[in-house]
Scaffold this motif. Structure first.
Motif, mmCIF file in Angstrom:
data_model
loop_
_atom_site.group_PDB
_atom_site.id
_atom_site.type_symbol
_atom_site.label_atom_id
_atom_site.label_comp_id
_atom_site.label_asym_id
_atom_site.label_seq_id
_atom_site.Cartn_x
_atom_site.Cartn_y
_atom_site.Cartn_z
ATOM 1 N N PRO A 230 -0.040 31.879 11.923
ATOM 2 C CA PRO A 230 -0.588 30.841 12.808
ATOM 3 C C PRO A 230 0.374 30.463 13.942
ATOM 4 O O PRO A 230 -0.067 30.196 15.071
ATOM 5 C CB PRO A 230 -0.810 29.650 11.869
ATOM 6 C CG PRO A 230 -0.894 30.235 10.508
ATOM 7 C CD PRO A 230 0.036 31.413 10.523
ATOM 8 N N LYS A 231 1.669 30.463 13.647
ATOM 9 C CA LYS A 231 2.648 30.148 14.690
ATOM 10 C C LYS A 231 2.673 31.235 15.762
ATOM 11 O O LYS A 231 2.818 30.941 16.955
ATOM 12 C CB LYS A 231 4.048 29.987 14.065
ATOM 13 C CG LYS A 231 4.181 28.784 13.160
ATOM 14 C CD LYS A 231 5.554 28.719 12.511
ATOM 15 C CE LYS A 231 6.638 28.412 13.507
ATOM 16 N NZ LYS A 231 7.953 28.208 12.844
ATOM 17 N N GLU A 237 -1.283 32.239 22.437
ATOM 18 C CA GLU A 237 -2.251 31.483 23.238
ATOM 19 C C GLU A 237 -1.541 30.698 24.335
ATOM 20 O O GLU A 237 -2.020 30.617 25.467
ATOM 21 C CB GLU A 237 -3.046 30.533 22.344
ATOM 22 C CG GLU A 237 -4.089 31.209 21.482
ATOM 23 C CD GLU A 237 -5.171 31.897 22.319
ATOM 24 O OE1 GLU A 237 -5.600 31.312 23.335
ATOM 25 O OE2 GLU A 237 -5.563 33.013 21.949
ATOM 26 N N ARG A 238 -0.401 30.132 23.983
ATOM 27 C CA ARG A 238 0.373 29.373 24.975
ATOM 28 C C ARG A 238 0.861 30.286 26.093
ATOM 29 O O ARG A 238 0.779 29.935 27.285
ATOM 30 C CB ARG A 238 1.561 28.687 24.292
ATOM 31 C CG ARG A 238 2.380 27.794 25.223
ATOM 32 C CD ARG A 238 3.479 27.077 24.469
ATOM 33 N NE ARG A 238 4.513 27.978 24.001
ATOM 34 C CZ ARG A 238 4.707 28.304 22.734
ATOM 35 N NH1 ARG A 238 3.914 27.824 21.791
ATOM 36 N NH2 ARG A 238 5.686 29.127 22.386
ATOM 37 N N LEU A 239 1.341 31.462 25.719
ATOM 38 C CA LEU A 239 1.806 32.422 26.723
ATOM 39 C C LEU A 239 0.666 32.903 27.605
ATOM 40 O O LEU A 239 0.833 33.105 28.813
ATOM 41 C CB LEU A 239 2.482 33.613 26.030
ATOM 42 C CG LEU A 239 3.811 33.327 25.325
ATOM 43 C CD1 LEU A 239 4.296 34.565 24.580
ATOM 44 C CD2 LEU A 239 4.868 32.862 26.322
ATOM 45 N N LYS A 240 -0.518 33.077 26.994
ATOM 46 C CA LYS A 240 -1.676 33.515 27.767
ATOM 47 C C LYS A 240 -2.078 32.454 28.793
ATOM 48 O O LYS A 240 -2.389 32.774 29.946
ATOM 49 C CB LYS A 240 -2.843 33.821 26.828
ATOM 50 C CG LYS A 240 -4.074 34.387 27.544
ATOM 51 C CD LYS A 240 -5.135 34.813 26.557
ATOM 52 C CE LYS A 240 -5.812 33.613 25.924
ATOM 53 N NZ LYS A 240 -6.944 34.012 25.056
ATOM 54 N N GLU A 241 -2.053 31.195 28.376
ATOM 55 C CA GLU A 241 -2.402 30.111 29.297
ATOM 56 C C GLU A 241 -1.403 30.033 30.446
ATOM 57 O O GLU A 241 -1.777 29.810 31.600
ATOM 58 C CB GLU A 241 -2.443 28.782 28.544
ATOM 59 C CG GLU A 241 -3.622 28.654 27.584
ATOM 60 C CD GLU A 241 -3.580 27.360 26.798
ATOM 61 O OE1 GLU A 241 -2.667 26.526 27.076
ATOM 62 O OE2 GLU A 241 -4.432 27.177 25.911
#
Length: 284
Positions: A230-231, A237-241
């Motif tokens: 999960p981490k 997801e954070r990097l994608k954003e």
């Protein structure tokens, strides 16, 4: 501290980058050259040569570092950026040891064992910096062919460095320990933990998977198998954003001269492939 593992060591470690910061030596050669140019006086170097020769004769256990340093000084190629008090070059040491007799190798092995014991005592006393230095000395005399012993020395030095909060270097030492002994669970566990603390989650998960292959009942590895995925997904997801935000800024900069912006376009993701397509919004 560690002893030579005959099989996979399943004990967890509470030991934790020691990077000896070596002080920059005063460049006497450069000063001599300046004096010779200005005063026209030749300054010899016989004293240093004699001192070096006598020191070599007095030291029974000479490691490959001393020979390598001498060659570097002669060739003027010594790197100021390299941490010579901490650096171990296994390949250079292996080449250097080709000139040793079996008796000399055994003497060096015995010396390394003594140094390891001294390092262990210093570690137990909380003298982590001193213990790391002693482990380094042991690595420089322990013959490269003794993989198990060198693996333990690297792992013990990694433990001292971790206590000193020098984690990147501790990871490097764990890696060297694992290269010498791929089944060294304690070194794998320490590196996996350090990777996670350094936010290198994929590398950490890979190490924990390897630990479970060697020790299916390992509690820490089992917990990591649940904790890390999960981490990793959250980080991705954070990097994608962040990447999409940068692409949007770049698009606006390119489109601005044409009176357009990324608001004039719609981006849709293909659920089957995960790729994106960009279409112009009609009526804008």
């Amino acid at each position: 501290m560690d002893s030579i593992p005959k099989q996979a060591d399943t004990s967890a470690s509470d030991e934790e980058r020691f990077e000896d910061a070596s002080s920059k030596e005063f460049n006497e050669k450069a000063v001599d050259e300046v004096i010779e140019q200005v005063a026209g006086v030749h300054i010899g170097n016989s004293l240093n040569t004699n001192t070096s020769a006598s020191s070599e004769q007095a030291d029974k256990f000479v490691d490959c570092k001393s020979d390598a340093e001498s060659d570097e000084e002669k060739n003027g190629s010594k790197s100021e950026s390299r941490d010579d008090d901490d650096f171990i070059d296994d390949e250079s040491q292996r080449d250097w040891e080709k000139g040793l007799t079996e008796e000399e190798k055994l003497a060096n092995k015995a010396k390394a064992d003594e140094l390891k014991a001294q390092g262990n005592d210093l570690f137990k006393q909380g003298e982590f910096e001193k213990s790391a230095k002693v482990y380094t000395e042991a690595l420089r005399v322990c013959p490269v062919e003794y993989s198990a012993e060198r693996s333990i020395l690297y792992a013990n030095r990694a433990a001292a460095k971790t206590k000193l909060n020098f984690k990147p270097s501790a990871i490097d030492d764990c890696t060297k320990a694992i290269e010498h002994n791929p089944m060294y669970l304690k070194a794998l566990l320490r590196r996996a933990t350090l990777y996670e603390e350094a936010d290198k989650l994929d590398e950490s998960l890979e190490d924990f998977k390897k630990i479970l292959e060697l020790d299916p009942a390992n509690v820490e590895a089992k917990a990591a198998q649940t904790r890390l995925p999960p981490k990793i997904e959250e980080r991705n997801e954070r990097l994608k954003e962040e990447m999409m935000g940068k692409l949007k800024d770049l698009g606006n900069m390119i489109l601005r001269p044409f009176g357009l912006s990324t608001q004039n376009f719609a981006m849709q993701q293909d659920p089957s492939t995960g790729s994106y397509s960009i279409n112009f919004k009609s009526g804008n």
